[in-house]
Design a protein around this motif. Structure first.
Motif, PDB file in Angstrom:
ATOM      1  N   ALA A 116       0.830  -1.202   0.000  1.00 43.83           N
ATOM      2  CA  ALA A 116       0.000   0.000   0.000  1.00 43.83           C
ATOM      3  C   ALA A 116       0.868   1.255   0.000  1.00 43.83           C
ATOM      4  N   ALA A 117       1.971   1.198   0.751  1.00 41.10           N
ATOM      5  CA  ALA A 117       2.894   2.336   0.776  1.00 41.10           C
ATOM      6  C   ALA A 117       3.518   2.556  -0.589  1.00 41.10           C
ATOM      7  N   LEU A 118       3.831   1.467  -1.291  1.00 39.60           N
ATOM      8  CA  LEU A 118       4.393   1.591  -2.636  1.00 39.60           C
ATOM      9  C   LEU A 118       3.383   2.195  -3.598  1.00 39.60           C
ATOM     10  N   ARG A 119       2.119   1.755  -3.487  1.00 39.17           N
ATOM     11  CA  ARG A 119       1.076   2.314  -4.365  1.00 39.17           C
ATOM     12  C   ARG A 119       0.913   3.802  -4.116  1.00 39.17           C
ATOM     13  N   ALA A 120       1.007   4.207  -2.837  1.00 38.72           N
ATOM     14  CA  ALA A 120       0.858   5.625  -2.513  1.00 38.72           C
ATOM     15  C   ALA A 120       1.985   6.445  -3.135  1.00 38.72           C
ATOM     16  N   MET A 121       3.186   5.852  -3.183  1.00 43.10           N
ATOM     17  CA  MET A 121       4.323   6.574  -3.764  1.00 43.10           C
ATOM     18  C   MET A 121       4.170   6.770  -5.259  1.00 43.10           C
ATOM     19  N   SER A 122       3.400   5.886  -5.908  1.00 42.46           N
ATOM     20  CA  SER A 122       3.257   5.993  -7.361  1.00 42.46           C
ATOM     21  C   SER A 122       1.951   6.674  -7.762  1.00 42.46           C
ATOM     22  N   SER A 123       1.294   7.366  -6.812  1.00 37.37           N
ATOM     23  CA  SER A 123       0.029   8.023  -7.132  1.00 37.37           C
ATOM     24  C   SER A 123       0.260   9.158  -8.116  1.00 37.37           C
ATOM     25  N   PRO A 124      -0.679   9.386  -9.062  1.00 35.69           N
ATOM     26  CA  PRO A 124      -0.480  10.405 -10.094  1.00 35.69           C
ATOM     27  C   PRO A 124      -0.544  11.814  -9.522  1.00 35.69           C
ATOM     28  N   MET A 125       0.117  12.731 -10.231  1.00 32.81           N
ATOM     29  CA  MET A 125       0.144  14.138  -9.829  1.00 32.81           C
ATOM     30  C   MET A 125      -0.576  14.971 -10.883  1.00 32.81           C
ATOM     31  N   ALA A 126      -0.969  16.177 -10.502  1.00 31.47           N
ATOM     32  CA  ALA A 126      -1.650  17.088 -11.418  1.00 31.47           C
ATOM     33  C   ALA A 126      -1.112  18.500 -11.210  1.00 31.47           C
ATOM     34  N   LYS A 127      -1.042  19.277 -12.306  1.00 32.97           N
ATOM     35  CA  LYS A 127      -0.612  20.681 -12.230  1.00 32.97           C
ATOM     36  C   LYS A 127      -1.867  21.549 -12.175  1.00 32.97           C
ATOM     37  N   THR A 128      -2.011  22.292 -11.084  1.00 29.66           N
ATOM     38  CA  THR A 128      -3.203  23.119 -10.921  1.00 29.66           C
ATOM     39  C   THR A 128      -2.816  24.507 -10.440  1.00 29.66           C
ATOM     40  N   ARG A 129      -3.639  25.501 -10.824  1.00 29.35           N
ATOM     41  CA  ARG A 129      -3.397  26.883 -10.439  1.00 29.35           C
ATOM     42  C   ARG A 129      -4.309  27.233  -9.263  1.00 29.35           C
ATOM     43  N   ARG A 130      -3.691  27.546  -8.141  1.00 29.30           N
ATOM     44  CA  ARG A 130      -4.450  27.937  -6.949  1.00 29.30           C
ATOM     45  C   ARG A 130      -3.832  29.189  -6.348  1.00 29.30           C
ATOM     46  N   GLY A 131      -4.667  30.159  -6.023  1.00 27.09           N
ATOM     47  CA  GLY A 131      -4.161  31.388  -5.428  1.00 27.09           C
ATOM     48  C   GLY A 131      -3.169  32.120  -6.303  1.00 27.09           C
ATOM     49  N   THR A 133      -0.875  30.801  -8.175  1.00 23.37           N
ATOM     50  CA  THR A 133       0.397  30.074  -8.329  1.00 23.37           C
ATOM     51  C   THR A 133       0.122  28.660  -8.819  1.00 23.37           C
ATOM     52  N   VAL A 134       0.984  28.175  -9.708  1.00 19.17           N
ATOM     53  CA  VAL A 134       0.834  26.812 -10.211  1.00 19.17           C
ATOM     54  C   VAL A 134       1.485  25.838  -9.227  1.00 19.17           C
ATOM     55  N   HIS A 135       0.733  24.818  -8.821  1.00 21.42           N
ATOM     56  CA  HIS A 135       1.217  23.800  -7.888  1.00 21.42           C
ATOM     57  C   HIS A 135       1.148  22.436  -8.560  1.00 21.42           C
ATOM     58  N   SER A 136       2.032  21.528  -8.142  1.00 18.92           N
ATOM     59  CA  SER A 136       1.928  20.120  -8.520  1.00 18.92           C
ATOM     60  C   SER A 136       1.422  19.380  -7.297  1.00 18.92           C
ATOM     61  N   ILE A 137       0.207  18.825  -7.379  1.00 20.05           N
ATOM     62  CA  ILE A 137      -0.424  18.184  -6.218  1.00 20.05           C
ATOM     63  C   ILE A 137      -0.873  16.777  -6.601  1.00 20.05           C
ATOM     64  N   GLN A 149      -3.448  22.352 -15.849  1.00 20.80           N
ATOM     65  CA  GLN A 149      -2.643  22.477 -17.067  1.00 20.80           C
ATOM     66  C   GLN A 149      -2.264  21.080 -17.543  1.00 20.80           C
ATOM     67  N   LEU A 150      -2.381  20.858 -18.847  1.00 16.79           N
ATOM     68  CA  LEU A 150      -2.113  19.547 -19.439  1.00 16.79           C
ATOM     69  C   LEU A 150      -1.131  19.688 -20.599  1.00 16.79           C
ATOM     70  N   ASN A 155      -1.743  12.064 -18.347  1.00 16.44           N
ATOM     71  CA  ASN A 155      -3.049  11.491 -18.081  1.00 16.44           C
ATOM     72  C   ASN A 155      -3.979  12.602 -17.630  1.00 16.44           C
ATOM     73  N   VAL A 156      -5.177  12.626 -18.115  1.00 20.02           N
ATOM     74  CA  VAL A 156      -6.154  13.620 -17.668  1.00 20.02           C
ATOM     75  C   VAL A 156      -6.629  13.199 -16.279  1.00 20.02           C
ATOM     76  N   PRO A 157      -6.435  14.045 -15.243  1.00 20.18           N
ATOM     77  CA  PRO A 157      -6.699  13.610 -13.869  1.00 20.18           C
ATOM     78  C   PRO A 157      -8.153  13.699 -13.431  1.00 20.18           C
TER      79      PRO A 157
END
Length: 922
Positions: A116-131, A133-137, A149-150, A155-157
């Motif tokens: 489960a810890a390994l799966r969590a490490m490979s979870s997908p990320m997304a680039k989003t603009r908040r406040g 500023t662009v963040h990778s979350i 932003q794509l 992958n479309v999140p």
């Protein structure tokens, strides 16, 4: 904040203009969502993840530990014992069954948490603009209203309405079944009855951007997405067993049949000799349980999970468990160059100015290095003392759009902008050049153009005069120059001098350096608003390259020693690829690079014949990479393929082990891969191969250990029955030995570090069984040693006197248990002795040895245990015999290793005469 719209209103976002959808969601295209609104949205819409299948209740997991046939046979035997009044045996057997089940449950829970810890490490990320500023979350944190932003390959999140789109096409086969990517247009406004496949202004979770780049507003997340609707219709699928698990299950079935036959024979002999039915039945059943390592699957799962965690620490995230055993069989690693074999940090190595030629030390973007005259490499000069150098650094620093900034703690630096321009700034910083430029300012810039192949910047001097700094392709810059700077003086650029400069530049290019020329002029001519790049003063030229990673050369050498062939496949220039290949010893000095054009002229059969002679491929496309991988596979090799772009995905998927770049890799590549490198480093691939070999090695070790111990118990009972001795071990004693020796020591063997020579052996054949014929004979031999020691101890104490049966059984009981624990120590390697490995290099095994040994000692000495396990106190002389005979099997095995070494028998190693794969460097 006003109430957000319900999901039903958001589902038709494609039927409204993009700005209207953004306004309805209370968001902003420029700044995105305010951080203060995120929690309210998450409360209303939930997390952006698909619903998971309900976890199996703990009580079901615990009960599943008792579903094996041998366990039920044992439970039935305990019930029969209770029915016949043998309550001590009943309670003891049931206690051992319960403890064994709990241990298995705990082991599986640990494995589950690790995975489960390994799966969590490979979870997908997304680039989003908040406040603003662009963040990778993490993609699961997205909420409706987020501006995302794509880029191509992402992958479309979540489901989203496009706001801006530039040449966007999306692969939507997972939703629509269309095999061809569909074009998207953010400006389109569609009818509400538009079917899913025709919604050209929207993108959906689970699809992939094939081309272009886009900005979009999230309209649906989690189970409210189109993919979520499909997921809701599907039941949870069962996990498929890995090939290794299937192989072990098959081994287990064979062992069950063999052991039941032997146990049946022992039962028949003992009963025919007048043994009591119940006692004989319990012994036979207990022996069957002891002979079959029912806990093996749990230990294997833990071994894999622990190994995967070790790989994560070495920057290799394995996404699929079956890949672990394949890693140990890899014979060819096809690697990209940029960022994997090299630093992906352009570095200026040489600078030619006036009459001076300098080599610049240091690699990457760290601004530390020296300027050393090429003819006097043991000395360094201060650029401040050389006017030609100062002017070259000024052109490099000011004719530039990039910047170099320090990372955390100043240990790493990064370039913001073009890497080539970043390399020029780093060179200027190494020369002590002041980059602040407070007294100067840019008044005009002529940006780089692929037709002009040049860039110019016009700057205002403190005295209000103008100066033009120009850089570009050497032949272009030379054609614009009429003078040159030599020893601080401006001189006419003669034709002879032009030829000398061109020859210098050609020499640098021949060494795979990228060459740029530097020039300037005071008070540049201006026609209208345009400045003219003419009558320039030539300053010099720089040669730069993306240097190899320092650690890769030793990793490549390790590959050669391990029988693994490294191959470079890159889209770079052939000369550059060859230079790096030769520097890293991937290619020899006379090796040639094969280009994509060369591959196009080769037939499939011709490539398969020549593939093992080619070390470097350059200027290749995705189709070429796929051909190379398939050609190697046709030669029977096990191929690992690395890549980062969308075009690498087909070759990565076709390879036996697909490896994606974690830093620069696209989502598509990562999804197609079996393994992701979190540092994009070739060395991490080699480390993963080492760990993969070690994991499979450890699995073989504890399987070998369990089967040898169990075989020893079966042989002991069988030999005693043939000779006519009383039963040397009772049912409860067999079960106790099975519990105390098979549990902790086997698990500790799974934590054994890789052996010192593991990367000097030839790769394991991928279809090799867990137990080879050679290993099977060794298991039989080791089991025989344990059985012989216990049988001799029984015979010594028995003295053919039935009155000594209890003492003889207690002696055999002690010897069998302690001999197996001592045997666990020598099972760490079948080549290296315990002193060679280092007694405490696996502290877990010694802890298991001590704990299990103390438990066995307690059973033999504590008064309350004697009645449960039917043992009697042993006196001094029997204990001496127990100690000697318990150590005897391990001692014989260690001496055998020494004898093998002296005779030159090195199991599973590659001798100097063996040559697995032609080196391809001839």
């Amino acid at each position: 904040m006003s109430q957000l719209p319900p999901n039903s209103e958001l589902s038709a976002a494609y039927a409204a203009p993009a700005q209207q959808v953004v306004d309805r969601l209370g968001s902003s295209v420029e700044s995105g969502l305010a951080e203060s609104s995120i929690e309210q949205r998450r409360t209303q819409y939930g997390w952006n993840e698909l619903a998971k299948a309900q976890p199996e209740p703990t009580w079901k997991k615990l009960l599943s530990q008792f579903k094996e046939l041998v366990i039920w046979i044992l439970i039935v035997a305990a019930i029969l014992a209770g029915a016949m009044g043998e309550w001590v045996d009943t309670l003891a057997i049931m206690a051992i069954v319960v403890v064994n089940g709990i241990l298995g449950f705990v082991q599986e829970e640990r494995a589950g948490r690790a995975l489960a810890a390994l799966r969590a490490m490979s979870s997908p990320m997304a680039k989003t603009r908040r406040g603003g500023t662009v963040h990778s979350i993490p993609a699961k944190e997205l909420v409706p209203g987020d501006i995302i932003q794509l880029d191509a390959g992402d992958n479309v999140p979540a489901d989203a309405r496009l706001i801006e789109s530039f040449a966007v096409s999306v692969q939507e086969a997972s939703l629509t079944g269309e095999s061809v990517p569909g074009s998207k247009d953010a400006e389109a406004v569609l009818a509400e009855d538009t079917p899913l496949g025709d919604r050209e202004n929207s993108v959906f979770m689970g699809t992939v951007l094939a081309n272009g780049k886009a900005t979009a507003v999230v309209t649906a997340t989690g189970m409210q997405t189109e993919l979520g609707n499909i997921a809701g219709m599907l039941g949870a699928a069962d996990n498929e067993p890995t090939p290794l698990q299937r192989r072990l299950a098959e081994l287990g079935r064979i062992l069950v049949v063999v052991c039941l036959v032997l146990v049946g024979i022992i039962f028949a002999i003992e009963y025919a000799r007048g043994g009591e039915l119940l006692e004989t039945l319990l012994v036979a059943v207990s022996l069957a349980v002891a002979a079959v390592p029912e806990g093996l699957p749990a230990v294997v799962t833990i071994a894999l999970a622990l190994g995967l965690q070790r790989m994560v620490k070495r920057n290799a995230l394995v996404r699929k468990l079956p890949s672990v055993e394949t890693l140990g069989s890899v014979t060819v690693i096809c690697s990209d160059k940029t960022g994997t074999l090299t630093r992906n940090e352009m570095t200026v190595r040489e600078l030619n100015v006036g009459e001076g030629k300098f080599k610049i030390s240091g690699a990457g973007y760290l601004p530390r290095g020296e300027f050393q005259p090429i003819d006097r490499a043991d000395t360094s000069v201060d650029p401040q003392d050389h006017p030609d150098l100062q002017q070259a650094l000024a052109v490099a620093a000011h004719c530039n759009s990039a910047s170099v900034v320090p990372g955390k703690h100043g240990k790493t630096w990064q370039v913001i902008g073009d890497p080539t321009e970043g390399a020029l700034i780093v060179m200027a910083m190494k020369g002590g050049f002041d980059l602040d430029g407070a007294s100067r300012r840019v008044v005009f810039e002529i940006p780089f153009d692929s037709d002009r192949k040049a860039m110019s910047v016009i700057m205002k001097q403190p005295d209000d005069s103008r100066i033009m700094y120009t850089k570009g392709a050497p032949e272009v810059i030379l054609s614009k120059c009429t003078q040159e700077l030599r020893n601080g003086q401006i001189a006419a650029l003669t034709e002879t001098r032009r030829q000398e400069i061109q020859q210098q530049n050609s020499d640098m290019a021949g060494r795979a350096l990228r060459v740029l020329a530097l020039a300037f002029r005071h008070d540049p001519q201006q026609v209208g608003e345009q400045y003219q790049e003419s009558e320039l003063i030539y300053v010099g030229s720089v040669g730069m390259i993306d240097p190899p990673r320092e650690e890769v050369k030793s990793a490549v050498a390790e590959c050669h020693g391990a029988g693994v062939r490294p191959v470079m496949i890159t889209g770079d220039h052939p000369e550059t690829a060859l230079a790096i290949g030769r520097e890293l010893a991937i290619a020899s000095a006379d090796c040639l690079a094969v280009t994509g054009a060369d591959l196009d002229r080769m037939s499939k059969e011709e490539l398969e014949q020549k593939v093992d002679q080619i070390a470097v491929y350059a200027r290749v496309s995705a189709a070429h990479k796929l051909r190379v991988v398939n050609a190697w596979k046709q030669r029977g090799q096990v191929v690992a393929m690395t890549g980062d772009g969308v075009n690498d995905a087909p070759a990565i998927k076709a390879a036996d082990i697909g490896i994606a770049m974690g830093v620069t890799g696209t989502d598509v590549t990562k999804e197609a891969a079996d393994m992701v490198l979190t540092d994009d480093n070739f060395t991490s691939i080699v480390n993963a191969v080492r760990e993969g070999r070690g994991i499979f090695d450890n699995i073989q070790k504890f399987v070998h250990y369990l089967l040898s111990c169990n075989a020893g118990e079966v042989m002991l009972m069988f030999a005693a029955a043939i000779i006519g001795f009383p039963v040397p071990l009772l049912a409860i004693q067999i079960l106790w030995i099975n519990l105390v020796t098979d549990g902790l020591p086997a698990l500790a063997l799974a934590m054994e570090p890789p052996e010192p020579d593991i990367m000097k052996r030839k790769p394991r054949p991928p279809k090799e069984p867990v137990i080879t014929v050679q290993r099977g004979l060794l298991i039989f031999y080791h089991g025989f040693l344990i059985a012989a020691a216990a049988l001799f101890g029984f015979w010594w104490a028995y003295e053919n006197d039935p009155a000594n049966t209890d003492v003889a059984r207690s002696t055999a009981f002690a010897i069998t248990a302690f001999a197996q624990l001592a045997y666990a120590l020598v099972c760490r390697s079948h080549r290296y002795t315990l002193p060679e490995l280092g007694p405490f290099s696996n502290p877990w095994l010694f802890a298991a040895f001590l704990v299990s040994g103390l438990l066995q000692l307690a059973v033999l000495t504590l008064p309350f245990a004697s009645g449960v396990f039917d043992v009697v106190p042993l006196h001094t002389m029997p204990w001496i015999v127990v100690a000697i005979l318990s150590l005897l099997p391990a001692t014989v095995i260690e001496l055998t290793k020494i004898a093998w070494h002296l005779m030159g028998i090195n199991e599973n190693t590659q001798t100097g005469k063996e040559k697995l794969i032609p080196n391809g460097n001839q």
